[in-house]
Design an enzyme around this catalytic site. Structure first.
Site, PDB file in Angstrom:
ATOM      1  N   HIS A  24       0.793  -0.936   0.181  1.00  0.00           N
ATOM      2  CA  HIS A  24      -0.165  -0.161  -0.172  1.00  0.00           C
ATOM      3  C   HIS A  24       0.918   1.197  -0.116  1.00  0.00           C
ATOM      4  CE1 HIS A  24      -2.709   2.850   1.312  1.00  0.00           C
ATOM      5  NE2 HIS A  24      -4.357   2.371   1.774  1.00  0.00           N
ATOM      6  N   GLU A  64      -0.708   1.629  -5.373  1.00  0.00           N
ATOM      7  CA  GLU A  64      -1.089   0.421  -4.280  1.00  0.00           C
ATOM      8  C   GLU A  64      -0.778  -0.798  -5.282  1.00  0.00           C
ATOM      9  OE1 GLU A  64      -3.702   0.455  -1.640  1.00  0.00           O
ATOM     10  OE2 GLU A  64      -4.490   2.436  -1.714  1.00  0.00           O
TER      11      GLU A  64
HETATM   12  C1  BG6 Z   1      -7.084   1.977   0.519  1.00  0.00           C
HETATM   13  C2  BG6 Z   1      -8.378   1.710   0.818  1.00  0.00           C
HETATM   14  O1  BG6 Z   1      -6.095   1.224  -0.233  1.00  0.00           O
HETATM   15  O2  BG6 Z   1      -6.521   2.349   1.900  1.00  0.00           O
HETATM   16  C3  BG6 Z   1      -9.991   3.101   1.250  1.00  0.00           C
HETATM   17  O3  BG6 Z   1      -9.032   1.921  -0.994  1.00  0.00           O
HETATM   18  C4  BG6 Z   1      -8.760   3.308   2.797  1.00  0.00           C
HETATM   19  O4  BG6 Z   1     -10.717   2.485   1.325  1.00  0.00           O
HETATM   20  C5  BG6 Z   1      -7.451   3.639   2.636  1.00  0.00           C
HETATM   21  O5  BG6 Z   1      -9.233   4.346   3.189  1.00  0.00           O
HETATM   22  C6  BG6 Z   1      -6.531   3.806   3.790  1.00  0.00           C
HETATM   23  O6  BG6 Z   1      -7.410   2.752   4.402  1.00  0.00           O
HETATM   24  P1  BG6 Z   1      -7.290   2.767   6.542  1.00  0.00           P
HETATM   25  O7  BG6 Z   1      -7.445   1.703   6.857  1.00  0.00           O
HETATM   26  O8  BG6 Z   1      -5.374   2.686   6.186  1.00  0.00           O
HETATM   27  O9  BG6 Z   1      -7.483   3.696   6.535  1.00  0.00           O
END
Ligand code: BG6
Length: 281
Positions: free
Chosen positions: A151, A255
């Site tokens: 990510h 990502e």
């Molecule tokens: C992204 C998702 O990869 O991560 C989003 O597609 C999400 O929906 C974002 O809001 C952040 O996620 P988190 O759990 O780290 O707040």
């Protein structure tokens, strides 16, 4: 970027780049090629505590992406990003860079939320590029299905002026519009509002053109069939406790994933390796 020393971390120093990796989540939080600003964005508001997700860098998402289907009690994006990984090895590469390998094994804690046996090995190599490989091995006796993502939060001068190429002509799931499936046009993507998209059947390299900082970041990949593009924009940034209200222009996530239609089913004893390579052109 200097990292507060509240969590155990490793610094990888080489002739071409330096990186910082936390054992919490095997989380790469910084990658600085020589002469460059950090390529990875880290929020100044991030939690840096055991058991909490780190906001920025490269969270490892496993074994589900986003919310877990039919399990509202399960943590978003799985458990790999919040557990402590173990050191396996650090080896010098011929380039002079070093490759660090960390691992996470299934145990009582993971069985409480996901009943399968696995070994994850994550290798981070800081050279002229940042190469990250996630190997998932099914160490149990039955097949399982999982989603995964590296990510990657990329640092940009101003996301409103940046553009992303490499996804033209594909189909994406628009998570901010009721998960509708939409066609992506031929033009590079420009972020103009909250953006949360799963691009399907996308194996190509993406290039993030950043005219403000005068650089092009690329994200290339292997064994990844989905690409997620995310920026929270104004309201969502304000709603997130671990993200500064004014930080959203300085980042975009591109990502490297296998999620949604591209979840992986892995037989007993099998290994799947997904790799992301980040660099500056
Ligand atoms: C992204 C998702 O990869 O991560 C989003 O597609 C999400 O929906 C974002 O809001 C952040 O996620 P988190 O759990 O780290 O707040």
């Amino acid at each position: 970027m200097s990292q507060p020393a509240t969590l155990p971390s490793a610094k990888l120093k080489g002739p071409h780049s330096d990186a910082v990796v936390y054992l919490n989540g095997a989380h790469v939080s910084s990658w600085i090629p020589k002469g460059q600003k950090d390529v990875l964005f880290m929020s100044g508001q991030s939690h840096l505590q055991p058991g909490k997700a780190i906001r920025g860098g490269v969270p490892i998402i496993f074994p589900w992406f986003g919310g877990r289907a039919n399990h509202p009690e399960s943590p978003a994006h799985g458990f790999a990003r919040t557990l402590i990984w173990n050191f396996v090895q650090c080896e010098q590469r011929p380039s002079g860079g070093c490759a660090l390998t960390l691992e996470l094994n299934s145990d009582k804690v993971t069985h409480e939320v996901w009943p399968f046996d696995f070994n994850l090995r994550f290798t981070i190599c800081a050279e002229k590029t940042l190469t990250m490989s996630l190997a998932v091995t099914n160490t149990g006796g039955q097949e399982f299905t999982f989603e995964e993502a590296l990510h990657t939060y990329l640092a940009v001068g101003d996301v409103r002026q940046a553009s992303i190429s490499g996804l033209a002509g594909t189909t994406f799931i628009d998570k901010v519009d009721g998960f509708k499936r939409k066609p992506q046009g031929p033009e590079p993507i420009v972020i103009t509002g909250e953006t949360d998209r799963v691009y399907l059947a996308t194996k190509s390299e993406c290039v993030i053109n950043d005219p403000v900082w005068g650089r092009k970041i690329f994200v290339a990949k292997e064994n990844s069939d989905a690409t997620v593009v995310w920026n929270p924009w104004i309201a969502k940034a304000k709603a997130m406790a671990d993200f500064g209200d004014e930080e959203w222009p300085g980042m975009v996530c591109v990502e490297t994933c296998n999620c949604a239609d591209h979840a992986i089913t892995l037989g007993a004893g099998k290994t799947h390796v997904m790799t992301a390579v980040v660099g500056v052109k």
